[in-house]
Design an enzyme around this catalytic site. Structure first.
Site, PDB file in Angstrom:
ATOM      1  CE1 TYR A 142      -3.836   2.349   0.664  1.00 29.98           C
ATOM      2  CE2 TYR A 142      -2.379   3.324   2.304  1.00 29.98           C
ATOM      3  CZ  TYR A 142      -3.532   3.384   1.537  1.00 29.98           C
ATOM      4  OH  TYR A 142      -4.357   4.462   1.623  1.00 29.98           O
ATOM      5  CE  LYS A 146      -3.285   5.637  -1.224  1.00 26.79           C
ATOM      6  NZ  LYS A 146      -4.349   6.226  -2.064  1.00 26.79           N
TER       7      LYS A 146
END
Length: 264
Positions: A142, A146
């Protein structure tokens, strides 16, 4: 003026769509087809239109571009994101899905909206996370998505096609932050970071960043005469990112790992 919000069926996307509608924008709330007929009372507003948009589906993205041919588009709010499995161990089954939604999906939809944004003098607003620069153990994939979005946004901003802002969130309680299902996976090793009673939950309790702080930042990114490159949301994001800017990386690493070990 119209604005487009992807991932608007729940969480940050839903809250942003409602806030923008209340401010007078005509909002196209993009969501997967499975959510189009679901009861979402917050979106029952006269200036909100739900549209089918799976950011991984080329047909949905192409249909969006056709819809935008005669629309004055104030902004694209690129919010769609997932955080399925946790940790580097999920690489084989999870990385492709996360990048397809969180990164390539944002790029696909931006490409479809670009002609309308340029014609309208509109803006791109990307939702990212302070985890892109201050990661926690167990959130490797994750975090990578980002960080990729932040780098891509910086490059597109320098190309001077349209104004580009990122909204860098701290931890906010939304469905994506519900990690109980991961905690119960057999052999799952990351409960100190994101399991019940772990670092993420304690962090959210301590700073208690609210949804309206996020939606306020999204609104400013669209309305400010001179939009910032980054809008940081929450004291947790503000303080930890400041630490990265002012202290050497090894010291920040030791501090985060010290917190992680504290919850062991």
């Amino acid at each position: 003026w119209s604005s487009r919000v992807s991932g608007a069926s729940s969480g940050l996307g839903l809250a942003s769509a409602v806030r923008l509608a209340e401010q007078g924008y005509t909002v196209w709330a993009g969501m997967r087809a499975a959510h189009l007929d679901r009861c979402i009372p917050e979106l029952e507003l006269p200036n909100v239109d739900r549209i089918p948009l799976d950011v991984t589906n080329e047909a949905d993205v192409a249909a969006l571009q056709v819809r935008l041919q005669n629309v004055t588009l104030a902004a694209l709010v690129s919010n769609a994101g997932v955080a399925h499995k946790i940790g580097h161990a999920a690489y084989d089954e999870d990385t492709q899905r996360l990048f397809d939604v969180n990164v390539f999906g944002a790029i696909r939809v931006f490409s479809a909206c670009l002609p309308a944004l340029v014609r309208s003098g509109g803006r791109l607003v990307l939702i990212t996370s302070f985890l892109s620069v201050v990661p926690l153990p167990g959130l490797a994939t994750y975090t990578a998505t980002k960080a990729a979005l932040e780098g891509w946004a910086a490059a597109v901003r320098m190309e001077n096609i349209v104004p580009v802002s990122t909204v860098i969130d701290g931890f906010i309680r939304t469905p994506i932050s519900d990690t109980d299902s991961h905690y119960h996976k057999p052999g799952w090793p990351y409960k100190r970071s994101v399991g019940p009673g772990g670092l993420q939950q304690t962090w959210m309790d301590a700073f208690d960043t609210q949804l309206d702080e996020h939606t306020g930042a999204v609104g400013r990114a669209i309305a400010d005469r001179y939009p910032r490159h980054r809008y940081v949301v929450g004291w947790d994001a503000t303080l930890t990112m400041a630490a990265v800017w002012f202290f050497p990386g090894w010291l920040v690493h030791l501090f985060i790992n010290g917190l992680y070990d504290w919850f062991g």
